[in-house]
Scaffold this active site. Structure first.
Site, PDB file in Angstrom:
ATOM      1  N   LEU A  98       0.892  -1.162   0.000  1.00 14.01           N
ATOM      2  CA  LEU A  98       0.000   0.000   0.000  1.00 14.01           C
ATOM      3  C   LEU A  98       0.926   1.206   0.000  1.00 14.01           C
ATOM      4  O   LEU A  98       2.001   1.169   0.624  1.00 14.01           O
ATOM      5  CB  LEU A  98      -0.874   0.010   1.263  1.00 14.01           C
ATOM      6  CG  LEU A  98      -1.938  -1.091   1.388  1.00 14.01           C
ATOM      7  CD1 LEU A  98      -2.695  -0.971   2.711  1.00 14.01           C
ATOM      8  CD2 LEU A  98      -2.928  -1.049   0.227  1.00 14.01           C
ATOM      9  N   ASP A  99       0.521   2.268  -0.682  1.00  9.36           N
ATOM     10  CA  ASP A  99       1.351   3.480  -0.693  1.00  9.36           C
ATOM     11  C   ASP A  99       1.536   3.993   0.731  1.00  9.36           C
ATOM     12  O   ASP A  99       0.742   3.687   1.622  1.00  9.36           O
ATOM     13  CB  ASP A  99       0.678   4.582  -1.529  1.00  9.36           C
ATOM     14  CG  ASP A  99       0.517   4.157  -2.982  1.00  9.36           C
ATOM     15  OD1 ASP A  99       1.290   3.301  -3.438  1.00  9.36           O
ATOM     16  OD2 ASP A  99      -0.409   4.685  -3.630  1.00  9.36           O
ATOM     17  N   LYS A 100       2.546   4.840   0.893  1.00 13.95           N
ATOM     18  CA  LYS A 100       2.842   5.361   2.231  1.00 13.95           C
ATOM     19  C   LYS A 100       1.616   6.068   2.832  1.00 13.95           C
ATOM     20  O   LYS A 100       1.338   5.963   4.027  1.00 13.95           O
ATOM     21  CB  LYS A 100       4.029   6.319   2.136  1.00 13.95           C
ATOM     22  CG  LYS A 100       4.680   6.618   3.445  1.00 13.95           C
ATOM     23  CD  LYS A 100       5.988   7.377   3.256  1.00 13.95           C
ATOM     24  CE  LYS A 100       6.605   7.691   4.607  1.00 13.95           C
ATOM     25  NZ  LYS A 100       7.803   8.516   4.499  1.00 13.95           N
ATOM     26  N   LYS A 120      -5.048   5.147  -7.709  1.00 13.91           N
ATOM     27  CA  LYS A 120      -4.847   6.589  -7.919  1.00 13.91           C
ATOM     28  C   LYS A 120      -4.742   6.915  -9.410  1.00 13.91           C
ATOM     29  O   LYS A 120      -5.299   7.913  -9.883  1.00 13.91           O
ATOM     30  CB  LYS A 120      -3.575   7.049  -7.199  1.00 13.91           C
ATOM     31  CG  LYS A 120      -3.714   7.042  -5.680  1.00 13.91           C
ATOM     32  CD  LYS A 120      -2.398   7.376  -5.021  1.00 13.91           C
ATOM     33  CE  LYS A 120      -2.500   7.231  -3.514  1.00 13.91           C
ATOM     34  NZ  LYS A 120      -1.207   7.221  -2.848  1.00 13.91           N
TER      35      LYS A 120
END
Ligand code: URA
Length: 240
Positions: A105-107, A189
């Site tokens: 998962l992105d930061k 995104k």
């Protein structure tokens, strides 16, 4: 396999919380190779020792499966020189060699991340061919429309990559649930960016048929139970 503390071994098998296991040891309910365990500090080789708890033999699994509610600002990596990782957040009694987050998962993305030492399960869970769907709650910077949902259903193109058709359900003016079984870099995104919307908040709430346990606070973790370990690879999908 290295020796480990008895209370840590048994809590990793989802028998009971570590404090409860300590209590059971004091009550004489735990045996190792037929002999009463006297103290939680005692160390054993979990692969060669037969444990019994209240008279029942423990079927030891060397793999562990941990659900974490990932907070923002933490990396989905095993280690990093500069930033905190999801592995750093695990409490000491859950830490063991070989754990890694299954996928990224992105930061700034929050929610359900699976931490395991089972490479085969992680591979199955992540491979688009396995059709294990991941469900995300998305918030955007503009109102979302049925046209956006239709574009997702047709299949979004990001650069030269064609994404598989994805279900999107509008849940508010700027919010939606989206389900995908691929894991392309920044996929959600970039899919929204492709229809002219920017994602302002992203949370993963389900993998396969296993929902994020809302009792877990940000950064908290718990072991999956036996049924959840099966359900995490479920191909069943659809947004409720
Ligand atoms: N898609 C994204 O864009 N980011 C994530 O963290 C997960 C899916």
């Amino acid at each position: 396999m290295a020796l480990d503390r008895i209370d840590k071994i048994l809590s990793s098998q989802n028998i009971a919380a570590r404090s409860e296991i300590k209590r059971m040891i004091r009550s004489g309910l735990i045996l190792a190779d037929g002999k009463r365990v006297m103290r939680p500090e005692e160390k054993y080789d979990p692969e060669t020792t037969v444990f019994t708890v209240s008279g029942k033999t423990v079927e030891f699994s060397r793999f562990v499966y941990i659900m974490m509610n990932k907070p923002a600002g933490v990396l989905s990596a095993s280690s990093d020189k500069h930033a905190k990782t999801v592995i750093d957040l695990l409490p000491a009694d859950m830490k063991r060699r070989g754990l890694f987050p299954a996928g990224r998962l992105d930061k700034d993305t929050v929610g359900f991340i699976l931490i395991t030492n089972d490479g085969e399960l992680a591979h199955k869970m992540l491979s688009p061919k396995s059709h294990v769907y991941k469900l995300y709650e998305v918030q955007c910077d503009r109102d979302l429309t049925n046209d956006d949902a239709a574009a997702f259903a047709k299949g979004i193109t990001i650069g030269d990559i064609e994404c598989q058709p994805a279900e999107m359900k509008l849940t508010g003016n700027k919010t939606a649930l989206v389900e995908i079984c691929e894991g392309k870099f920044h996929q959600i995104k970039r899919m929204f960016h492709a229809v002219g919307a920017e994602v302002t908040a992203l949370k993963r709430v389900r993998i396969g048929e296993v929902c994020l346990d809302e009792a877990l606070g940000q950064g908290e973790a718990r072991y999956l139970n036996k049924q959840e370990i099966i359900d995490i690879l479920s191909r069943k999908h659809g947004i409720p």
